[in-house]
Design a protein around this motif. Structure first.
Motif, PDB file in Angstrom:
ATOM      1  N   PHE A 171      11.326  10.626   6.395  1.00  0.00           N
ATOM      2  CA  PHE A 171      11.439   9.945   5.104  1.00  0.00           C
ATOM      3  C   PHE A 171      10.962  10.886   4.003  1.00  0.00           C
ATOM      4  O   PHE A 171       9.864  11.438   4.086  1.00  0.00           O
ATOM      5  N   GLU A 210      16.040  10.267   5.806  1.00  0.00           N
ATOM      6  CA  GLU A 210      16.198   9.243   4.766  1.00  0.00           C
ATOM      7  C   GLU A 210      15.551   9.763   3.500  1.00  0.00           C
ATOM      8  O   GLU A 210      14.350   9.631   3.292  1.00  0.00           O
ATOM      9  N   ALA A 217       6.305   2.468  -1.513  1.00  0.00           N
ATOM     10  CA  ALA A 217       6.976   1.750  -2.609  1.00  0.00           C
ATOM     11  C   ALA A 217       8.296   1.155  -2.109  1.00  0.00           C
ATOM     12  O   ALA A 217       8.512  -0.048  -2.183  1.00  0.00           O
ATOM     13  N   SER A 218       9.177   1.986  -1.556  1.00  0.00           N
ATOM     14  CA  SER A 218      10.467   1.492  -1.065  1.00  0.00           C
ATOM     15  C   SER A 218      10.283   0.682   0.216  1.00  0.00           C
ATOM     16  O   SER A 218      11.025  -0.261   0.475  1.00  0.00           O
ATOM     17  N   VAL A 219       9.315   1.082   1.016  1.00  0.00           N
ATOM     18  CA  VAL A 219       9.067   0.430   2.308  1.00  0.00           C
ATOM     19  C   VAL A 219       7.628   0.764   2.696  1.00  0.00           C
ATOM     20  O   VAL A 219       7.124   1.831   2.339  1.00  0.00           O
ATOM     21  N   THR A 220       6.944  -0.162   3.369  1.00  0.00           N
ATOM     22  CA  THR A 220       5.568   0.131   3.789  1.00  0.00           C
ATOM     23  C   THR A 220       5.573   0.583   5.253  1.00  0.00           C
ATOM     24  O   THR A 220       6.566   0.410   5.963  1.00  0.00           O
ATOM     25  N   GLU A 223       6.182  -2.286   7.534  1.00  0.00           N
ATOM     26  CA  GLU A 223       7.608  -2.648   7.592  1.00  0.00           C
ATOM     27  C   GLU A 223       8.383  -1.684   8.490  1.00  0.00           C
ATOM     28  O   GLU A 223       9.333  -2.093   9.160  1.00  0.00           O
ATOM     29  N   LEU A 224       7.974  -0.424   8.514  1.00  0.00           N
ATOM     30  CA  LEU A 224       8.636   0.528   9.424  1.00  0.00           C
ATOM     31  C   LEU A 224       8.388   0.115  10.876  1.00  0.00           C
ATOM     32  O   LEU A 224       9.303   0.149  11.707  1.00  0.00           O
ATOM     33  N   GLU A 227      10.591  -2.590  11.683  1.00  0.00           N
ATOM     34  CA  GLU A 227      11.969  -2.119  11.879  1.00  0.00           C
ATOM     35  C   GLU A 227      12.161  -1.445  13.230  1.00  0.00           C
ATOM     36  O   GLU A 227      13.272  -1.010  13.550  1.00  0.00           O
TER      37      GLU A 227
ATOM     38  N   ARG B  24      17.310  -2.344  -0.008  1.00  0.00           N
ATOM     39  CA  ARG B  24      15.880  -2.139   0.200  1.00  0.00           C
ATOM     40  C   ARG B  24      15.105  -2.361  -1.099  1.00  0.00           C
ATOM     41  O   ARG B  24      14.081  -3.037  -1.122  1.00  0.00           O
ATOM     42  N   ILE B  25      15.607  -1.792  -2.186  1.00  0.00           N
ATOM     43  CA  ILE B  25      14.905  -1.904  -3.467  1.00  0.00           C
ATOM     44  C   ILE B  25      14.932  -3.360  -3.952  1.00  0.00           C
ATOM     45  O   ILE B  25      13.929  -3.889  -4.423  1.00  0.00           O
ATOM     46  N   LYS B  28      12.250  -5.508  -2.492  1.00  0.00           N
ATOM     47  CA  LYS B  28      10.856  -5.192  -2.814  1.00  0.00           C
ATOM     48  C   LYS B  28      10.524  -5.350  -4.294  1.00  0.00           C
ATOM     49  O   LYS B  28       9.372  -5.542  -4.652  1.00  0.00           O
ATOM     50  N   GLN B  33       8.954  -3.375 -12.744  1.00  0.00           N
ATOM     51  CA  GLN B  33       9.072  -2.110 -12.018  1.00  0.00           C
ATOM     52  C   GLN B  33      10.345  -1.361 -12.395  1.00  0.00           C
ATOM     53  O   GLN B  33      11.283  -1.938 -12.923  1.00  0.00           O
ATOM     54  N   GLY B  88      13.224   3.822  -5.712  1.00  0.00           N
ATOM     55  CA  GLY B  88      12.376   2.767  -6.235  1.00  0.00           C
ATOM     56  C   GLY B  88      12.026   1.750  -5.162  1.00  0.00           C
ATOM     57  O   GLY B  88      12.346   1.969  -4.003  1.00  0.00           O
ATOM     58  N   PRO B  89      11.397   0.641  -5.516  1.00  0.00           N
ATOM     59  CA  PRO B  89      10.905   0.328  -6.864  1.00  0.00           C
ATOM     60  C   PRO B  89       9.616   1.087  -7.155  1.00  0.00           C
ATOM     61  O   PRO B  89       8.768   1.207  -6.290  1.00  0.00           O
ATOM     62  N   LEU B  90       9.475   1.583  -8.372  1.00  0.00           N
ATOM     63  CA  LEU B  90       8.315   2.384  -8.748  1.00  0.00           C
ATOM     64  C   LEU B  90       7.518   1.684  -9.847  1.00  0.00           C
ATOM     65  O   LEU B  90       8.028   0.819 -10.552  1.00  0.00           O
TER      66      LEU B  90
END
Lengths: 466, 276
Positions: A171, A210, A217-220, A223-224, A227, B24-25, B28, B33, B88-90
């Motif tokens: 990532f 990726e 921010a996009s994924v924690t 969450e990974l 997944e 995905r964005i 979230k 944001q 993002g999101p930022l």
């Protein structure tokens, strides 16, 4: 064995300083086959090689050098790949004088074997002439690993775990992979084509990428795991530039080294307007700090057309933390060192643009906690000079974006991730970390060493358990 | 990824709306944001605060004004085409709670940024007064959407073509005189945010503004977006983009936004020439 005729250490051919200081082409030109084979013959092929002890990833140095001395260049790259997924990078940016070459037995009486040059030669030869071999990958384990950050430590982890048969996804927050190798280290020191080629090798081995994904921010990380990932490695770098908190520091024309180098390297500002991202072209440039990043910034400013580039540093020449080779390169390119000098404030015009700065002269006092003599201001020594661009290169702190989004993982008081030095394990199950986000800003090879350590531990976890 | 699924031109073609595929964005993202977009590999990274999200459809909406080469290049992208990069999101989300009576002031494309925040404030139970401004009525965007999430609604135009003839600050003063407002949110051009903040400060009404400095990475890595807030340097990308309007140094922000005016002109001229 007959007494060997003495061979002098090879000199790396380089672009002439007066030419190279105005272009972005790589400075060292690389060894020819003859030069490499001759240099390789200087290696004593020690039975117990000290050089390997100096290498954070334990490259089998005598073995790969032996291959070169015999003209078996593909044998050499295969030996390197056994321990190092990024030889073209390491051959260029490792501080060999403190590592392998620093321990070379030949170096006790003569100059050490040019191990770095030879590593670079083998990797470049393979890239230009190789048949596109990739290291053999073990049978699939069915385990999924998330590598967060595609800098040197992340790429090492990815390479090692791919070799062991795991499924690896890298990532990356930016649109291009390579982390600091791409946004930070300039083209003239590490051509981006080389980084791309090293990443392409990982992709051929099965790595998925990726990009444009900011983990945290996009994924924690949790969450990974949801997944379906079985383990995660965090190698996101330090990534929070330090400023000096001096009056006027937000004037236009004052950059962090991160911004200055990212605009120039990643966004290719030096090719504006072909690329859209602009970078200020200063006439009188000042770089604050004296590490490798400061030298990269100073040499970049010179290439962008500066009339004068000054490196301002509060201690003396002896304490400058950059590699000796980088300091020499900078001096050869007519970069001036203004030592024992500390900035106190910046001045600007009515449009908020930088016009000059004020500094204070320093002298060295008693040694401080780092063992280096502490710089002490000389009272009343303030002086001013004009400048239109300043690059602040005084280090980085830990970027909190990912760690804030991962509250169940312990940090130290500076915000760096706590990771076990022996295994790279964090306090969060299934998560490892290494590189600058753990140690604070350090070198490419140390980050790679941390990646190697973590990859071994992750492999144990994936095959045995936490 | 990052494919445009819907596109509209607004305000006489000066403002563009893109609904973009970004599952995905969209899952979230929270109000306030932003995302970073890049049209091509050679393009610049442009931060834009999201105007809307649709997690069911997996899309986000951005609304931008065409002001330079990058946004002119964005404008060329049609439905079915993709952005080269979308991140993002930022940034930190807006703090949403039931404050009581809030006033939301928007101008230009700031109205797009204000929309999800206003809707969230309304849903949280606030009594929402909205004041929107534009140079003239045909440049005003999102009137219906904003009206739908407001209890009281005002329009101001500089030329008097609709609603109050004058600036949003005139109406804001009025609203603050007549009512006890608990919170103000002002999003729009820098002078608008600056003067709204000066007015609310006199009445001691807490005020959020959303800032749009130049950024590169958008994750706190470069410090390009630094702004002075209450004498401290903050990074808008991670500490913001919303800040206390009473503490922001708007003059410094305006100057920093002009850092690359010459380069922007060079870029735009080259772009127009190549398109001619």
């Amino acid at each position: 064995m007959a007494k060997k005729e003495k061979i002098n250490r090879v000199t790396m051919p380089e672009q002439d300083p007066d030419v190279r200081r105005r272009n972005f082409e790589e400075v060292p030109l690389g060894l020819t086959e003859e030069m490499a084979m001759t240099e390789a013959k200087r290696c004593l092929q020690c039975k117990i090689p000290s050089c390997v002890n100096g290498c954070p990833v334990s490259v089998p140095i005598p073995e790969f050098i032996k291959c070169i001395s015999e003209g078996d260049f593909s044998g050499a790259i295969n030996k390197l790949w056994e321990r190092n997924a990024l030889p073209a990078v390491c051959g260029r940016v490792c501080p060999q004088e403190e590592q392998c070459e620093g321990l070379c037995i030949v170096g006790k009486k003569d100059k050490p074997v040019a191990i770095g040059y030879l590593e670079r030669f083998a990797a470049d030869y393979e890239r230009k002439n190789g048949v596109g071999d990739v290291p053999p990958v073990a049978e699939k384990t069915g385990k999924k690993v998330a590598v967060i950050g595609s800098g040197p430590s992340g790429l090492t982890v990815a390479g090692d775990l791919l070799l062991k048969g795991h499924d690896v996804t890298i990532f990356e927050a930016f649109h291009k992979t390579g982390g600091v190798l791409v946004y930070g280290i300039p083209e003239f020191r590490l051509p981006k084509e080389i980084v791309a080629s090293e990443v392409a090798t990982l992709e051929k081995m099965g790595a998925k990428i990726e990009s444009n994904t900011v983990v945290g921010a996009s994924v924690t990380i949790d969450e990974l795991f949801e997944e379906g990932y079985d383990a995660a490695y965090i190698g996101v770098g330090a990534g929070l530039p330090r400023f000096m908190n001096l009056p006027g520091e937000n004037l236009i024309g004052i950059y962090s080294a991160n911004e200055y180098l990212t605009r120039t390297n990643l966004m290719k500002g030096y090719r504006f307007p072909e690329y859209d991202t602009p970078i200020a072209k200063g006439k009188n440039v000042v770089v604050l700090g004296a590490g490798n990043v400061a030298m990269d910034s100073a040499r970049t400013a010179m290439r962008l057309g500066a009339d004068s580039v000054k490196v301002v540093y509060r201690r003396s020449r002896e304490e400058m933390p950059a590699r000796e080779e980088e300091l020499h390169h900078a001096l050869d390119e007519k970069i001036e060192f203004v030592l024992l000098t500390n900035p106190t404030q910046f001045f600007g015009d009515e449009n908020g643009r930088l016009t000059g700065m004020e500094c204070l002269k320093m002298e060295l006092g008693e040694p401080d906690a780092s063992g280096r003599r502490r710089p002490v201001p000389i009272e009343g020594s303030e002086f001013r000079f004009d400048c239109d661009l300043v690059v602040v290169s005084v280090g980085s702190n830990a970027n909190p974006l990912l760690t804030n989004a991962t509250p169940d993982m312990a940090l130290n008081r500076w915000g760096n991730i706590v990771a076990d030095p022996v295994s790279g394990k964090t306090t969060k199950k299934g998560v490892w970390a290494g590189g600058d986000i753990v140690t604070g800003a350090a070198t490419v090879i140390l980050a790679m060493g941390a990646g190697r350590t973590a990859a071994n531990s992750m492999h144990d976890y994936l095959t045995i358990g936490w | 990824m990052a494919k445009i699924v819907h596109r509209e031109e607004m305000a006489q073609g000066t403002i563009i709306m893109n609904e973009i595929d970004a599952p995905r964005i969209s899952r979230k993202a929270k109000p306030g944001q932003f995302v970073i977009l890049q049209a091509d590999e050679t393009g610049e990274r442009i931060p834009l605060t999201m105007a809307d999200t649709n997690p069911d459809k997996g899309t986000i909406t951005i609304i931008y004004m065409v002001v330079g080469k990058s946004t002119a290049r964005f404008k060329e992208l049609q439905v079915g085409e993709e952005y080269f990069a979308l991140i993002g999101p930022l940034g930190a989300p807006t703090h949403i709670e039931n404050f009581g009576k809030v006033v939301c002031v928007g101008g230009g494309t700031g109205i797009a940024v204000l929309h999800p925040i206003t809707r969230a404030l309304k849903q949280a139970g606030n009594e929402v007064t909205t004041i929107l401004g534009a140079r003239s009525y045909d440049l005003l965007i999102m009137e219906d959407k904003m009206r739908a999430v407001s209890d009281h609604f005002h329009i101001c135009t500089d030329d008097g073509s609709h609603g109050h003839h004058g600036f949003v600050t005139d109406v804001l003063k009025d609203v603050l005189e007549k009512d006890n407002i608990d919170l103000a949110v002002a999003i729009g051009p820098i002078p608008m945010m600056k003067f709204c903040s000066l007015i609310t400060k006199e009445k001691n009404v807490k005020t959020f503004v959303s800032l749009n400095p130049i950024m590169v990475d958008g994750t706190g890595m470069c410090g390009c977006c630094r702004v002075s807030v209450g004498g401290d340097t903050k990074f808008a990308c991670v500490d913001g983009p919303e800040f206390d309007g009473h503490k922001v140094d708007f003059d410094e922000l305006a100057k920093r936004l002009a850092s690359y005016l010459d380069e922007e002109r060079t870029s735009m001229e080259a772009f127009e020439k190549s398109n001619a």
